[in-house]
Design an enzyme around this catalytic site. Structure first.
Site, short mmCIF file in Angstrom:
data_model
loop_
_atom_site.label_atom_id
_atom_site.label_comp_id
_atom_site.label_asym_id
_atom_site.label_seq_id
_atom_site.Cartn_x
_atom_site.Cartn_y
_atom_site.Cartn_z
CE LYS A 38 -3.89 -2.35 2.09
NZ LYS A 38 -4.54 -2.85 3.28
CD GLN A 45 -3.52 -4.48 6.47
OE1 GLN A 45 -3.37 -3.54 5.70
NE2 GLN A 45 -4.24 -5.53 6.16
CG ASP A 81 -10.07 0.01 5.11
OD1 ASP A 81 -9.89 -0.31 3.92
OD2 ASP A 81 -9.47 -0.53 6.06
#
Ligand code: NDP
Length: 285
Positions: free
Chosen positions: A53, A97, A120
């Site tokens: 990422k 994460q 997200d």
């Protein structure tokens, strides 16, 4: 034989678009859009994900920062970092994460991230917005699925779509996005009766289950489009999807491979969400 939907090349296209948007962002706001990724602990798979990422963000001309915290980090300390990133004006997107170690409640983390920086798309405010038809910050993997369908010019209006899986991360938001594209959507799950028959109704079948090669020829209507979100290991330890690709390839009209299908799209959509989030926040001033 089914057309193979090439997530790698489509994600490269999306990332090139994002790079252009990032350059325009920089011109307008005097800095690159910023994505901050937080990793707690040393889970090997998570380490790979966050590195990818960060790398993808930098390649798209964005400012990427990785915050590594030890596995023993308390919930309080993690939330303090999230709050600090919430306050930092140069941070446009925050991604923690998951999974996080067991002493930290995932739901608290999700609720603490500023909804305007929630790239997200998991904060209840954004989840609710999606349910109300506002796709501003939807979860990345579902957005990736829809983008793949768009790229192959799938005719979704009026199509029968079956989504297997109802997680907040994938199944539910995919179903909502398909509904917004005017598909007739069925959401199946572990309690669904006669799953093969339900799946065989689908013009578009999305598998988000987490069980290696579970969907086979019995689940796929001839000519269906199959989007396989699953990321599993098969009996030889090889990466595979929720769909038995070899068994379905000759039945479907189009199918995503694993790897190289939905996977690469998730990062691309994360970058897109970050630029979108930054523009929305800064232009609202
Ligand atoms: P979850 O475990 O949160 O959800 C799985 C869903 O599948 C649940 O709704 C469950 O039903 C359903 N399910 C489980 N077993 C069956 C069964 N036998 N029959 C029908 N339905 C079943 O997983 P996620 O949604 O987080 O992830 C799904 C898959 O997608 C995983 O393989 C994951 O690795 C992958 N993934 C891939 C990403 C990518 O970038 N490519 C990103 C995110 C996830 P119930 O609700 O009834 O328990």
């Amino acid at each position: 034989m089914a057309r193979i939907i090439d997530g790698k090349s489509i994600s490269a296209k999306v990332r090139a678009e994002v790079a252009e948007k990032a350059a325009r962002f920089k011109q307008q706001y005097g800095r690159a859009p910023g994505l901050d990724v937080v990793l707690v602990g040393e889970d090997p798979a998570s380490q790979v994900y966050v590195r990818n990422k960060e790398k993808a963000a930098l390649e798209a001309g964005m400012a990427g920062k990785l915050h590594r915290l030890p596995a023993s980090t308390s919930e309080r300390d993690l939330l303090a970092l999230v709050n600090q990133l919430n306050q930092n004006d140069a941070v446009d997107g925050i991604l923690v994460q998951f999974p996080v170690p067991s002493q930290i409640r995932q739901t608290e983390v999700i609720r603490t991230i500023d909804p305007r920086k929630d790239v997200d798309g998991l904060n209840p405010l954004n989840a609710g917005a999606l349910a109300s038809g506002d796709t501003a910050l939807a979860p990345c993997t579902p957005l990736g699925c829809i983008r793949l369908l768009r790229e192959i010019e799938a005719n979704l209006a009026g199509a029968e779509a079956v989504v297997v899986g109802r997680s907040n991360l994938v199944g539910k938001p995919v179903a909502q996005l398909l509904l917004l594209q005017n598909a007739t959507v069925t959401v199946a799950h572990s309690k669904t009766r006669d799953l093969p028959a339900v799946c065989r109704r689908a013009d578009v079948l999305v598998a988000a289950i987490g069980r290696a090669k579970m969907l086979n020829a019995a689940h796929v209507k001839p000519g269906a489009i199959v989007i396989d979100v699953g990321m599993n290991r098969d009996e030889h330890g090889k990466l595979c999807g929720d769909v038995d690709f070899a068994a379905v390839e000759s039945i479907a009209s189009a199918i995503t491979p694993v790897p190289g299908g939905v996977g690469p799209m998730t990062i691309a959509m994360l970058l897109e969400n970050t630029v979108t989030a930054g523009i929305a926040r800064l232009s609202a001033r």
